[in-house]
Scaffold this active site. Structure first.
Site, short mmCIF file in Angstrom:
data_model
loop_
_atom_site.label_atom_id
_atom_site.label_comp_id
_atom_site.label_asym_id
_atom_site.label_seq_id
_atom_site.Cartn_x
_atom_site.Cartn_y
_atom_site.Cartn_z
CG HIS A 1 -29.25 37.53 9.92
ND1 HIS A 1 -28.92 36.54 10.81
CD2 HIS A 1 -28.14 38.30 9.78
CE1 HIS A 1 -27.66 36.69 11.20
NE2 HIS A 1 -27.16 37.74 10.59
CG ASP B 1 -31.69 21.47 -10.51
OD1 ASP B 1 -32.18 22.53 -10.96
OD2 ASP B 1 -30.70 20.91 -11.01
CG HIS C 1 -20.46 34.90 11.42
ND1 HIS C 1 -21.30 34.38 10.46
CD2 HIS C 1 -20.82 36.18 11.57
CE1 HIS C 1 -22.13 35.31 10.02
NE2 HIS C 1 -21.86 36.42 10.68
#
EC number: 2.7.8.-
Length: 434
Positions: free
Chosen positions: A140, A147, A319
């Site tokens: 999840h 880099d 969310h």
């Protein structure tokens, strides 16, 4: 717990198709790193341009893992950027969850693999009667490291439903961009979890040595990476929340999409409010999963009667997985406060000790709570109260033990598996979603 200095080590990795040694990849315990720059990224409008620009500038390596990648405008843009990076010689490793990315077509994945992108699927599984059954123990996390110099971590997936133009179902979410010494920890962790063997001159941190969950001293830009797995770090994220709540003196703000924590976390939230801390919860009012809202509401009476302020965000689905305590502690990451995230899924958060970042996050959450939320009344005795309390009691105790029941069942051990490109005759055209 006593704090301990972070040990500096030289890290190199070896590309291999073999799984890494568990001691090197799973017994990782990171300390606080000072001197970092942390930028809050709200929703896809801020997150995707930053990530995509960093990917386009990559010269050596891209490590990316995500729970969801869809074949929509965001997914196709990401695919194109990764293909271009691989073609110019960048080592690109992409780790996807078998459930969250289960709808990706072989053609979409095959184009990545053909360009030289190393694509790995966590716990891939075929559908049974048209239904995916690999529900639990999900990868999840959402982490990108480019880099070894810039890292991204948070709750935002690579899908168009994180953009406002998606419509009423567009998600409200957060991530951070990190530059500075803490990127070395993100890089080391992402390498280890991606299946690349990691060699160090000395152990990253001696076993059993657990640094404090609170940054020692003052100063901007302290960052610590924490995570949960199903081996040695099962409760690290939950412990970080508990530690911060116990130290809270002025304010606590928790914005979390799926809120159904266990007794310990609920008790510390309640106790903070009892001793006069201003505690606010921002939870889902327009959920993408109705059960999440119903489950959270089972806990409202327990918290409201102790002075906890509960806001339901009603603009669109929430969310986010963020929190702040007082004026200097924050966390951003992938972990919800529900049984799946706290007991089963593979998750990762960063803890942040930075007053400027804390204030910025607080201001953004205040805009949310003041302008787009419905505040739950402190004293509410709606019809059917006795029935609701009875059902809530039953649901609470069932879900409280749910992770232990699932964890106790005979189960396979999900692992990353390389995507094997099928012959072109078996491929089919990608179907954009969202």
């Amino acid at each position: 717990m006593n704090s301990a200095p972070v040990e500096k080590v030289a890290v190199e990795h070896i590309a291999t198709d073999q799984p890494p040694q568990e001691a090197n990849t799973r017994d990782l315990d990171y300390g606080w790193q000072p001197g970092n720059q942390i930028e809050l990224l709200e929703n896809g409008e801020a997150y995707f341009p930053k990530v995509f620009d960093a990917l386009r500038e990559a010269r050596r390596e891209i490590l990316l893992e995500t729970f969801i990648l869809f074949e929509d405008k965001v997914g196709h843009e990401l695919q194109g950027i990764l293909i271009e990076a691989a073609q110019r010689g960048v080592n690109v490793v992409v780790s996807l969850d078998g459930f969250g990315c289960g709808e990706l077509s072989p053609g979409f994945l095959g184009e990545l693999a053909a360009a030289g992108v190393s694509v790995q699927i966590f716990d891939p599984a075929s559908k049974t009667l048209g239904v995916r059954t690999n529900w639990f123990r999900r990868l999840h996390r959402k982490i990108v490291v480019v880099d070894a110099t810039v890292g991204f971590i948070g709750g935002i997936n690579f899908s168009a439903d994180h953009l406002g133009d998606f419509g009423p179902e567009a998600k409200q979410d957060y991530a951070v961009q990190v530059t500075g010494p803490a990127v070395a920890d993100l890089h080391h962790f992402a390498l280890a979890q991606s299946g690349r063997q990691v060699r160090t001159r000395r152990g990253w941190r001696r076993r059993g040595q657990r640094p404090s969950l609170w940054a020692p001293g003052d100063g901007d830009g302290w960052v610590r990476l924490i995570y949960r797995d199903n081996l040695l770090h099962r409760s690290d994220i939950e412990e970080a929340y508990l530690h911060a709540l116990r130290k809270a003196q002025q304010r606590v703000v928790i914005a979390n999409a799926y809120f159904f924590p266990g007794y310990r976390l609920l008790r510390e939230i309640r106790n903070a409010a009892r001793r006069g801390v201003h505690v606010q919860l921002i939870l889902q009012g327009e959920p993408d999963v109705l059960l999440a809202k119903l489950a959270a509401r089972m806990l409202y009476d327990y918290l409201l009667k102790e002075g906890v302020v509960i806001h339901e965000y009603c603009e669109r689905p929430l969310h986010g997985k963020v929190a702040l305590v007082d004026d200097d502690w924050s966390t951003v990451g992938s972990s919800n406060l529900d049984p799946l995230s706290l007991s089963l899924n593979l998750e990762a958060n960063v803890l942040i000790h930075d007053q400027g970042f804390n204030q910025q996050l607080y201001e953004r959450l205040e805009v949310l709570s003041r302008n787009h939320c419905k505040t739950m009344p402190e004293n509410r005795t709606p019809r059917g109260w006795l029935w609701r309390v009875t059902v809530g009691f039953m649901v609470f105790h069932v879900l409280r033990h749910f992770p232990a029941w699932i964890g106790g069942l005979p189960a396979h051990k999900p692992r990353l598996k390389p995507f094997i490109q099928q012959p072109r005759s078996q491929d089919h055209d990608p179907s954009p979603r969202g």
